[in-house]
Design a protein around this motif. Structure first.
Motif, PDB file in Angstrom:
ATOM      1  N   ALA A  20       1.145  -1.493  -0.109  1.00 56.24           N
ATOM      2  CA  ALA A  20      -0.483  -0.221   0.176  1.00 56.24           C
ATOM      3  C   ALA A  20       0.906   1.430   0.053  1.00 56.24           C
ATOM      4  N   GLN A  21      -0.072   2.258  -0.337  1.00 58.06           N
ATOM      5  CA  GLN A  21       1.210   3.502  -0.842  1.00 58.06           C
ATOM      6  C   GLN A  21      -0.191   4.627   0.106  1.00 58.06           C
ATOM      7  N   ILE A  22       0.230   5.527   0.928  1.00 57.82           N
ATOM      8  CA  ILE A  22      -0.614   5.420   1.662  1.00 57.82           C
ATOM      9  C   ILE A  22      -1.171   7.686   1.651  1.00 57.82           C
ATOM     10  N   GLU A  23      -1.372   8.156   0.377  1.00 66.01           N
ATOM     11  CA  GLU A  23      -1.694   9.561   0.219  1.00 66.01           C
ATOM     12  C   GLU A  23      -2.047  10.148   1.105  1.00 66.01           C
ATOM     13  N   VAL A  24      -1.331  11.242   2.139  1.00 64.98           N
ATOM     14  CA  VAL A  24      -1.927  12.212   3.188  1.00 64.98           C
ATOM     15  C   VAL A  24      -2.199  13.372   3.244  1.00 64.98           C
ATOM     16  N   ASP A  25      -3.285  13.529   2.817  1.00 67.09           N
ATOM     17  CA  ASP A  25      -3.416  15.511   2.333  1.00 67.09           C
ATOM     18  C   ASP A  25      -3.389  15.883   3.747  1.00 67.09           C
ATOM     19  N   GLN A  26      -4.613  15.147   4.436  1.00 68.87           N
ATOM     20  CA  GLN A  26      -5.091  16.567   6.006  1.00 68.87           C
ATOM     21  C   GLN A  26      -4.971  14.672   7.141  1.00 68.87           C
ATOM     22  N   GLU A  51     -11.513  14.128  11.370  1.00 68.08           N
ATOM     23  CA  GLU A  51     -11.540  14.981  12.986  1.00 68.08           C
ATOM     24  C   GLU A  51     -12.885  16.231  12.681  1.00 68.08           C
ATOM     25  N   ASP A  52     -12.617  17.165  13.226  1.00 70.92           N
ATOM     26  CA  ASP A  52     -13.907  17.793  13.431  1.00 70.92           C
ATOM     27  C   ASP A  52     -14.063  18.742  12.353  1.00 70.92           C
ATOM     28  N   LYS A  53     -13.189  18.731  11.136  1.00 75.85           N
ATOM     29  CA  LYS A  53     -14.066  19.388  10.441  1.00 75.85           C
ATOM     30  C   LYS A  53     -14.816  19.150   9.064  1.00 75.85           C
ATOM     31  N   LEU A  54     -15.009  18.018   9.278  1.00 76.40           N
ATOM     32  CA  LEU A  54     -15.348  17.201   8.247  1.00 76.40           C
ATOM     33  C   LEU A  54     -16.709  17.890   7.543  1.00 76.40           C
ATOM     34  N   GLU A  55     -16.893  18.914   8.191  1.00 77.05           N
ATOM     35  CA  GLU A  55     -18.402  20.144   7.624  1.00 77.05           C
ATOM     36  C   GLU A  55     -17.887  20.901   6.719  1.00 77.05           C
ATOM     37  N   THR A  56     -16.845  21.165   6.766  1.00 80.65           N
ATOM     38  CA  THR A  56     -16.401  21.898   5.701  1.00 80.65           C
ATOM     39  C   THR A  56     -15.205  21.679   4.820  1.00 80.65           C
ATOM     40  N   ILE A  57     -14.351  20.062   4.857  1.00 86.17           N
ATOM     41  CA  ILE A  57     -13.412  20.291   3.932  1.00 86.17           C
ATOM     42  C   ILE A  57     -13.477  18.737   3.424  1.00 86.17           C
ATOM     43  N   TRP A  58     -13.525  19.021   1.654  1.00 82.24           N
ATOM     44  CA  TRP A  58     -12.827  17.512   0.745  1.00 82.24           C
ATOM     45  C   TRP A  58     -11.517  16.999   0.811  1.00 82.24           C
ATOM     46  N   THR A  59     -10.871  16.627   1.446  1.00 80.44           N
ATOM     47  CA  THR A  59      -9.626  15.867   1.332  1.00 80.44           C
ATOM     48  C   THR A  59      -8.726  14.327   0.421  1.00 80.44           C
ATOM     49  N   LYS A  60      -8.333  14.762   0.368  1.00 77.60           N
ATOM     50  CA  LYS A  60      -7.325  13.495  -0.876  1.00 77.60           C
ATOM     51  C   LYS A  60      -6.748  12.429  -0.062  1.00 77.60           C
TER      52      LYS A  60
END
Length: 281
Positions: A48-54, A76-85
Motif C-alpha cells: 500500500a501507498q498512503i497518500e496523506v492530504d490532511q 476530525e471536527d472539520k468534516l463539515e467544511t473540507i474534502w481531502t484526498k
C-alpha cells in the motif's frame, strides 16, 4: 515460498463449498486490514501507498473491524467544511482483472461501516470507498463506488458503475444510467456493518452484453444490463484507490476476476467469516 496461484489451489482442494472454491480460484486481491494496509493476498504488488492530504487513514485497534481490525478514515471536527484526498493506493496490474483488448468479468467487495444520518447533514458530497483511476488518463473511463449525500435526487444514494472512453462517438462525459447502478435512500447508520459487493460481466465489450449487479448484505439491490462498454487502459498506470473522501471504516476488501452469483454472495455473507478465515491467513 508459494506463489499466489499455488496458495489458491491448495485451499480450493480442502474447501468443500463450490461457492467458496469459486471465490478462491478467482481471487486477485485481498486486504484484511488487521495489522497494516498491505494486502494479505495479492497476485500483483500488494504494498500500500498512503497518500496523506490532511487526515491520514489508520488501522483501528481494539477489534473495531467487522473481523479484527479495519481501515478507518476520519476528518476530525472539520468534516463539515473540507474534502481531502487522503487515500490508500495500490497498483492495479495483476490485482484487477483487466487485460488490454479483452472482455472481462469481476467483483469488488468489502464490509463497510458508515453513518449516513450524520454525513448527510454535512457539506461533503462524494465519498468513495473505492475507485480505479489513472491521473494521466482520466478520459479513458473508470470503475468506482461512492456515496452521494446531497445535490442529487433521492440522496443519500450509493452508486457502483463504470464509465467508458469519453472520446468515442456518442459517449457522454461522466457517469450515466446505462453504466451505473444507483441505490437510493441509503440508511446505513451507527455502528452497524454492511456487506457491499459490486459484480459485473462483459465489460469492455460490444453487442449490448454488459451487466452490473450490486448486493447489500446478500440481497440484490440494483442492476443495469444491456450496454456496450469500451476501455483502452494501460494497466501499468492504473491504481486501486480506497477511501477517497470517505468517512467510516472498511474491512475485508477483495477483488475477483469472476462474476458472482446471488447464491455465492449470500453464502459469503451468511457464513459470518472473513475471506481470510477461508484462506487460513
Amino acid at each position: 515460498m508459494e506463489s499466489a496461484t499455488q496458495t489458491k489451489e491448495k485451499y480450493i482442494m480442502i474447501n468443500p463449498s463450490a461457492e467458496i472454491a469459486l471465490i478462491l480460484a478467482s481471487l486477485l486481491f485481498y486486504a484484511d486490514f488487521d495489522e497494516s494496509f498491505n494486502a494479505t493476498f495479492s497476485v500483483g504488488n500488494g504494498k500500500a501507498q498512503i497518500e496523506v492530504d490532511q487526515y491520514g487513514p489508520f488501522i483501528t485497534s481494539g477489534n473495531k473491524g467487522k473481523f479484527g481490525e479495519a481501515a478507518e478514515f476520519i476528518y476530525e471536527d472539520k468534516l463539515e467544511t473540507i474534502w481531502t484526498k487522503d487515500v490508500v493506493r495500490y497498483r492495479a496490474k495483476g490485482n484487477f482483472p483487466y487485460n488490454h483488448g479483452e472482455v472481462f468479468d469481476g467483483a469488488i467487495g468489502m464490509w463497510l461501516q458508515i453513518d449516513m444520518e450524520n454525513l448527510k447533514e454535512r457539506s461533503l458530497i462524494w465519498l468513495d470507498p473505492v475507485h480505479l483511476l489513472a491521473e494521466s488518463d482520466r478520459d479513458n473511463g473508470k470503475i468506482w463506488m461512492d456515496f452521494v449525500t446531497s445535490e442529487l435526487p433521492d440522496t443519500p444514494i450509493f452508486r457502483f458503475g463504470t464509465t467508458g472512453r469519453r472520446d468515442l462517438p456518442g459517449s457522454r462525459g461522466g457517469p450515466n444510467n446505462e453504466y451505473v447502478v444507483t441505490v437510493p435512500h441509503i440508511d446505513f447508520s451507527g455502528d452497524s456493518w454492511h456487506h457491499v459487493v459490486g459484480t459485473w460481466k462483459n465489460l469492455n465489450s460490444s453487442g449490448k452484453k454488459g451487466v452490473i449487479h450490486v448486493y447489500f448484505d446478500g440481497v440484490l439491490v440494483g442492476e443495469v444490463k444491456g450496454f456496450d462498454h469500451t476501455l483502452d487502459w494501460n494497466i501499468d498506470d492504473w491504481e486501486i484507490r480506497i477511501g477517497l473522501g470517505f468517512k467510516g471504516r472498511i474491512d475485508d476488501f477483495f477483488i475477483l476476476d469472476s462474476f458472482l452469483s446471488e447464491e455465492t454472495i449470500q453464502e459469503v455473507y451468511r457464513s459470518g467469516k472473513s475471506l481470510g478465515d477461508f484462506l487460513e491467513l
